[in-house]
Scaffold this motif. Structure first.
Motif, PDB file in Angstrom:
ATOM      1  N   ALA A   1     -31.298   9.901  21.815  1.00 32.00           N
ATOM      2  CA  ALA A   1     -32.201   9.732  20.680  1.00 32.00           C
ATOM      3  C   ALA A   1     -32.496   8.259  20.464  1.00 32.00           C
ATOM      4  O   ALA A   1     -31.593   7.430  20.502  1.00 32.00           O
TER       5      ALA A   1
ATOM      6  N   ALA B   1     -33.349   5.671  14.664  1.00 29.85           N
ATOM      7  CA  ALA B   1     -34.126   6.326  13.611  1.00 29.85           C
ATOM      8  C   ALA B   1     -35.081   5.309  12.991  1.00 29.85           C
ATOM      9  O   ALA B   1     -34.689   4.208  12.651  1.00 29.85           O
TER      10      ALA B   1
ATOM     11  N   VAL C   1     -37.628   4.989   9.850  1.00 29.26           N
ATOM     12  CA  VAL C   1     -38.020   5.598   8.598  1.00 29.26           C
ATOM     13  C   VAL C   1     -39.263   4.893   8.101  1.00 29.26           C
ATOM     14  O   VAL C   1     -39.279   3.664   7.964  1.00 29.26           O
TER      15      VAL C   1
ATOM     16  N   GLY D   1     -46.291  11.522  13.105  1.00 28.80           N
ATOM     17  CA  GLY D   1     -45.003  11.408  13.767  1.00 28.80           C
ATOM     18  C   GLY D   1     -45.161  11.593  15.264  1.00 28.80           C
ATOM     19  O   GLY D   1     -45.960  12.423  15.714  1.00 28.80           O
TER      20      GLY D   1
ATOM     21  N   MET E   1     -42.772  12.493  18.327  1.00 27.55           N
ATOM     22  CA  MET E   1     -41.436  12.953  18.683  1.00 27.55           C
ATOM     23  C   MET E   1     -41.312  13.086  20.195  1.00 27.55           C
ATOM     24  O   MET E   1     -42.261  13.494  20.865  1.00 27.55           O
TER      25      MET E   1
ATOM     26  N   LEU F   1     -36.734  16.351  20.007  1.00 25.03           N
ATOM     27  CA  LEU F   1     -35.819  15.623  19.124  1.00 25.03           C
ATOM     28  C   LEU F   1     -36.351  15.768  17.703  1.00 25.03           C
ATOM     29  O   LEU F   1     -37.555  15.577  17.468  1.00 25.03           O
ATOM     30  N   PRO F   2     -35.500  16.121  16.751  1.00 20.80           N
ATOM     31  CA  PRO F   2     -35.996  16.364  15.399  1.00 20.80           C
ATOM     32  C   PRO F   2     -36.495  15.122  14.669  1.00 20.80           C
ATOM     33  O   PRO F   2     -37.328  15.231  13.796  1.00 20.80           O
ATOM     34  N   ARG F   3     -36.030  13.940  15.040  1.00 24.30           N
ATOM     35  CA  ARG F   3     -36.479  12.714  14.378  1.00 24.30           C
ATOM     36  C   ARG F   3     -37.609  12.077  15.171  1.00 24.30           C
ATOM     37  O   ARG F   3     -37.519  11.957  16.391  1.00 24.30           O
ATOM     38  N   PRO F   4     -38.646  11.599  14.482  1.00 27.80           N
ATOM     39  CA  PRO F   4     -39.722  10.919  15.202  1.00 27.80           C
ATOM     40  C   PRO F   4     -39.246   9.614  15.819  1.00 27.80           C
ATOM     41  O   PRO F   4     -38.469   8.878  15.219  1.00 27.80           O
TER      42      PRO F   4
ATOM     43  N   THR G   1     -43.561   6.385  13.911  1.00 25.01           N
ATOM     44  CA  THR G   1     -44.192   6.976  12.738  1.00 25.01           C
ATOM     45  C   THR G   1     -45.477   6.234  12.393  1.00 25.01           C
ATOM     46  O   THR G   1     -45.860   5.278  13.082  1.00 25.01           O
TER      47      THR G   1
END
Length: 182
Positions: A42, A45, A47, A62, A64, A87-90, A93
Motif C-alpha cells: 500500500a 495514506a 488524506v 480518488g 486507487m 486497495l481500499p485507500r486512494p 486524491t
C-alpha cells in the motif's frame, strides 16, 4: 397504534438496503496475529484536506491501485472484464490535482485529462513506476469512471482517461470542479 408500528417497520425496511452498501473493514482481533501484507504494498495514506466552502458541493476524486489477483487486504471489484482487487485507500486524491479538462483526441475520441499539481505529479511518477502493470481505478464521488493499466512511468504529470462521449467528459470535469479558467 397499528398504523404507527406499520410506519416504523416500513421505515426500517426502506433503510435496510442502504446498510448493504456500507463496506466496513473487519476489526482485528487482539488475540490474532496481524494479517499478512498484500502482494501489492500500500502506498502511504494521502488524506485530502477539506475543500474550501465554494467547492463543498463538488465530487471528490480518488485514484486507487488494483490488481488482477486476489490478496489479503484488497477489496473485490467486479468489472466488465472480470474481477479485480482494489486497495481500499486512494493512492492519490483530488488534493493532488491541479486541473481536470474534457478533451478530444485528433481522431475524435473524447477523454478527460487529469493534470496533477507539482507534488501530485511526483506521486504519479512514483506510483506509475513502482506499480507498473497494476491497474489504476479512477473514481469521482462514489462512481468508478474508468480503469487504466499502468504501463510505465508517467513523467508529464497528466493522465488521459478515455470516456464514452463528449458529454461524459464534460460532466466529469464539471463534477470535479477543477476546469482551467479561460
Amino acid at each position: 397504534m397499528r398504523s404507527r408500528s406499520a410506519l416504523v417497520y416500513g421505515a426500517l425496511l426502506c433503510c435496510l438496503p442502504l446498510t448493504a452498501c456500507q463496506h466496513l473493514a473487519p476489526k482485528p482481533d487482539a488475540a490474532q496475529a496481524p494479517p499478512a501484507a498484500p502482494t501489492m504494498a500500500a502506498p502511504p495514506a494521502f488524506v485530502a484536506p477539506r475543500p474550501p466552502p465554494q467547492q463543498a458541493q463538488k465530487a471528490a476524486v480518488g485514484f486507487m491501485l488494483a490488481q488482477g489477483q486476489q490478496a489479503q487486504g484488497l477489496s473485490p471489484l467486479k468489472t466488465a472484464k472480470g474481477m479485480i482487487w482494489v486497495l481500499p485507500r486512494p493512492a492519490m486524491t483530488q488534493a493532488d490535482l491541479g486541473r481536470v479538462e474534457a478533451r478530444r483526441w485528433d481522431k475524435g475520441q473524447p477523454f478527460v485529462r487529469f493534470g496533477f499539481s507539482p507534488e501530485g505529479a511526483k506521486k504519479l511518477a512514483n506510483i506509475s513506476s513502482r506499480y507498473k502493470g497494476k491497474i489504476l481505478v479512477v473514481a469521482v464521488g462514489s462512481s468508478i469512471i474508468g480503469l487504466m493499466r499502468l504501463d510505465g512511468p508517467v513523467g508529464n504529470g497528466t493522465l488521459d482517461l478515455p470516456v464514452a462521449s463528449e458529454r461524459a467528459a464534460i460532466d466529469i470535469a464539471n463534477a470535479v470542479g477543477l476546469a482551467p479558467r479561460r
